[in-house]
Design an enzyme around this catalytic site. Structure first.
Site, PDB file in Angstrom:
ATOM      1  N   ASP A  20      45.348  98.167  37.806  1.00 31.30           N
ATOM      2  CA  ASP A  20      45.796  97.063  38.671  1.00 31.30           C
ATOM      3  C   ASP A  20      46.922  96.194  38.090  1.00 31.30           C
ATOM      4  O   ASP A  20      46.853  95.800  36.911  1.00 31.30           O
ATOM      5  CB  ASP A  20      44.643  96.081  38.921  1.00 31.30           C
ATOM      6  CG  ASP A  20      43.371  96.743  39.367  1.00 31.30           C
ATOM      7  OD1 ASP A  20      43.337  97.961  39.507  1.00 31.30           O
ATOM      8  OD2 ASP A  20      42.393  96.005  39.554  1.00 31.30           O
ATOM      9  N   GLU A 194      36.761  94.835  45.804  1.00 25.43           N
ATOM     10  CA  GLU A 194      37.542  94.488  44.615  1.00 25.43           C
ATOM     11  C   GLU A 194      38.835  93.761  45.018  1.00 25.43           C
ATOM     12  O   GLU A 194      39.307  93.877  46.143  1.00 25.43           O
ATOM     13  CB  GLU A 194      37.887  95.758  43.820  1.00 25.43           C
ATOM     14  CG  GLU A 194      36.650  96.502  43.332  1.00 25.43           C
ATOM     15  CD  GLU A 194      36.947  97.687  42.415  1.00 25.43           C
ATOM     16  OE1 GLU A 194      36.272  97.817  41.392  1.00 25.43           O
ATOM     17  OE2 GLU A 194      37.858  98.479  42.713  1.00 25.43           O
TER      18      GLU A 194
HETATM   19  C1  FRU Z   1      40.171  97.615  40.566  1.00 28.86           C
HETATM   20  C2  FRU Z   1      39.293  97.312  39.367  1.00 28.86           C
HETATM   21  C3  FRU Z   1      38.903  95.847  39.354  1.00 28.86           C
HETATM   22  C4  FRU Z   1      38.617  95.583  37.909  1.00 28.86           C
HETATM   23  C5  FRU Z   1      39.641  96.455  37.219  1.00 28.86           C
HETATM   24  C6  FRU Z   1      39.145  97.045  35.925  1.00 28.86           C
HETATM   25  O1  FRU Z   1      40.927  98.764  40.444  1.00 28.86           O
HETATM   26  O2  FRU Z   1      38.151  98.147  39.369  1.00 28.86           O
HETATM   27  O3  FRU Z   1      37.835  95.523  40.218  1.00 28.86           O
HETATM   28  O4  FRU Z   1      38.765  94.241  37.576  1.00 28.86           O
HETATM   29  O5  FRU Z   1      39.965  97.488  38.117  1.00 28.86           O
HETATM   30  O6  FRU Z   1      40.161  97.710  35.247  1.00 28.86           O
END
Ligand code: FRU
Length: 492
Positions: A20, A194
């Site tokens: 992300d 998320e």
């Molecule tokens: C989304 C996610 C988030 C988390 C991050 C961990 O892709 O799963 O929810 O904070 O990636 O790397």
């Protein structure tokens, strides 16, 4: 794997794994981009916040990592950044104008929200010693805070993914948070929620009107399986998000590879744009792609808007205007006003693996009009308009990668109707391992990874079933922004 697949102008980490984008924020003249980063391996794990900076949204310079795993609190998961220009947190000792506060999840267990602060224009960050600022209330998946300042109540608002809900919290100082409300954006939720984002936008074609967009991601729950991004339109009053009557959740992107988008905070007062960047990948196969020295790319920055049409309010997205800086020169193809019949149009003189393409056409009697890109004898990616089905599509069934083809369906479609003058406009950002496709001012958007097995770079314009009228076709080769020196080793 084709070693030349590393994106030419899409952001990748100096080396190894990226997921992300995090904490997008403008500080002075600089855009800051943080991201979920594993500096030691091309797979998820040992997560840090990677960091890069840009003055034009097109060229990025790597900076040392901003956050590392913490022995007690865990890894720094996704989150956001704000500039505490009012000094509300009391965390900065220097100038408030460059007091950057990161609000993010510590992976736990359990997951909690923490802050870190910089008062040197986002160069070095220190953790707030009394972290976490928001403990876990007994919810396993409790993460990805997006924080913004809500002027009418003069409060910081945190939007958080909390199990099957999106939770809203309020704070006066970024250090203590009160629960305000919850919202169930999808019922039932097909997976874990998320990376929410929430912002207000003027309605492009309804003067004076505004709407709030609540974006959230689900994994699984993507349009073709795997992970995907959704949104609902409504109102936010400082406590509660209310969905517009009659509104149903929309798809942010009709491709398979748009996830975890987050928008820039602290844009200057004279720039009213809402710009976001997403992770160009899908949790269904992200770990299986084995692209070697780089692993995972971000999308181009996109401007987000809301339009009203006959069945309600919709999100639109278009490439950020700054991206014209990537054009290597004038268009190398510039065709105007001509019929295109069976056999299509040879574009033999052009080939490329990094280009911006703009196609304006009247579908006429043609059932389908498409552009083939990354074409070789054995492989091709097709991007086009299917008039009978009224859809914009990307077909990656022959794009060359078995993992992509075997994991999710390979043809992706977005509903799209010709505009009032009967035309379809398709803008494509093609890179070595992806296509981002925008139809009619971003009403339909598809983002797809393609991982070709060879260096095929041919292009062809095809029609099927009749004659279409080509109003224009322009192609600009785009520059590579990857530093010539290998980015394999970068100091932490
Ligand atoms: C989304 C996610 C988030 C988390 C991050 C961990 O892709 O799963 O929810 O904070 O990636 O790397």
């Amino acid at each position: 794997m084709n070693v030349n697949a590393r994106p030419a102008y899409h952001f990748t980490a100096p080396a190894n794994w990226l997921n992300d984008p995090n904490g997008l924020v403008k500080v002075g003249d600089e855009y800051h981009l943080f991201y979920q980063y594993n500096p030691s391996q091309p797979v998820w794990g040992f997560i840090h916040w990677g960091h890069a900076v840009s003055t034009d949204l097109a060229h990025w310079t790597d900076l040392p990592v901003a956050l590392a795993p913490d022995a007690a609190l865990g890894m720094p998961f996704s989150g956001s950044a704000v500039v505490d220009s009012g000094g509300t947190s009391g965390l900065c000792t220097e100038s408030a104008a460059s007091c950057v506060v990161l609000v993010f999840t510590h992976s736990g267990a359990p997951q909690v929200q923490s802050v870190a602060v910089s008062d040197d224009r986002a160069r070095r960050f220190r953790l707030y010693p009394s972290n976490p600022v928001l403990p876990n209330p007994g919810v396993t998946d409790f993460r990805d805070p997006k924080v913004f300042f809500f002027e009418p109540t003069r409060q910081w608002i945190m939007v958080l993914a909390a199990g099957t809900r999106i939770s809203f919290y309020g704070s006066g100082d970024l250090k203590t948070w009160q629960h305000l409300s919850d919202c169930v954006p999808l019922d039932p939720v097909p997976g874990v929620l998320e990376v929410p984002d929430l912002f207000e936008l003027p309605v492009v074609n309804e003067p004076g009107a505004t709407r709030w967009v609540l974006k959230f991601d689900t994994n699984p729950g993507g349009r073709y399986g795997g992970s995907g991004a959704r949104y609902i339109i409504g109102h936010f009053d400082g406590r509660r998000f209310t969905v517009d009557p009659g509104t149903v959740p929309g798809w942010v992107d009709y491709g398979a590879d748009f996830y975890a988008a987050t928008s820039f905070a602290n844009m200057p007062a004279d720039d009213k744009r809402r710009i976001w960047i997403g992770w160009m990948n899908n949790w269904a196969y992200a770990a299986l792609l084995s692209t070697g020295p780089w692993s995972g790319a971000l999308t181009i920055p996109r401007e987000v808007g809301v339009v009203r049409d006959t069945d309600g309010y919709h999100l639109v997205q278009r490439p950020a205007a700054e991206l014209t800086a990537l054009r290597a020169g004038p268009a190398t193809v510039d065709l105007r006003d001509q019929p295109v019949s069976a056999g299509g149009l040879s574009l033999e003189s052009v080939s490329g693996d990094a280009a911006e393409l703009s196609l304006v056409l009247e579908p006429g009697t043609a059932g389908e009009v498409s552009l083939s890109v990354r074409q070789s004898e054995k492989q091709v990616t097709k991007i086009g308009y299917d008039q009978a089905r009224q859809v914009l599509f990307v077909d990656r069934s022959l794009s060359g990668n078995d993992v992509l083809r075997d994991t999710l369906p390979a043809r992706h479609e977005a509903p799209l109707h010709p505009d009032a003058s009967g035309t379809i406009t398709i803008t494509i950002f093609l890179d070595r391992s992806s296509v981002e496709v925008f139809g009619n001012d971003g009403q339909a958007v598809l983002t797809d990874i393609i991982l070709t097995a060879d260096d095929g770079a041919g292009m062809h314009l095809n029609t099927a079933g009749g004659v279409a009228h080509l109003r224009s076709l322009r192609i600009w080769p785009l520059r590579s922004t990857v530093p010539a020196t290998a980015r394999a080793a970068f100091p932490l």
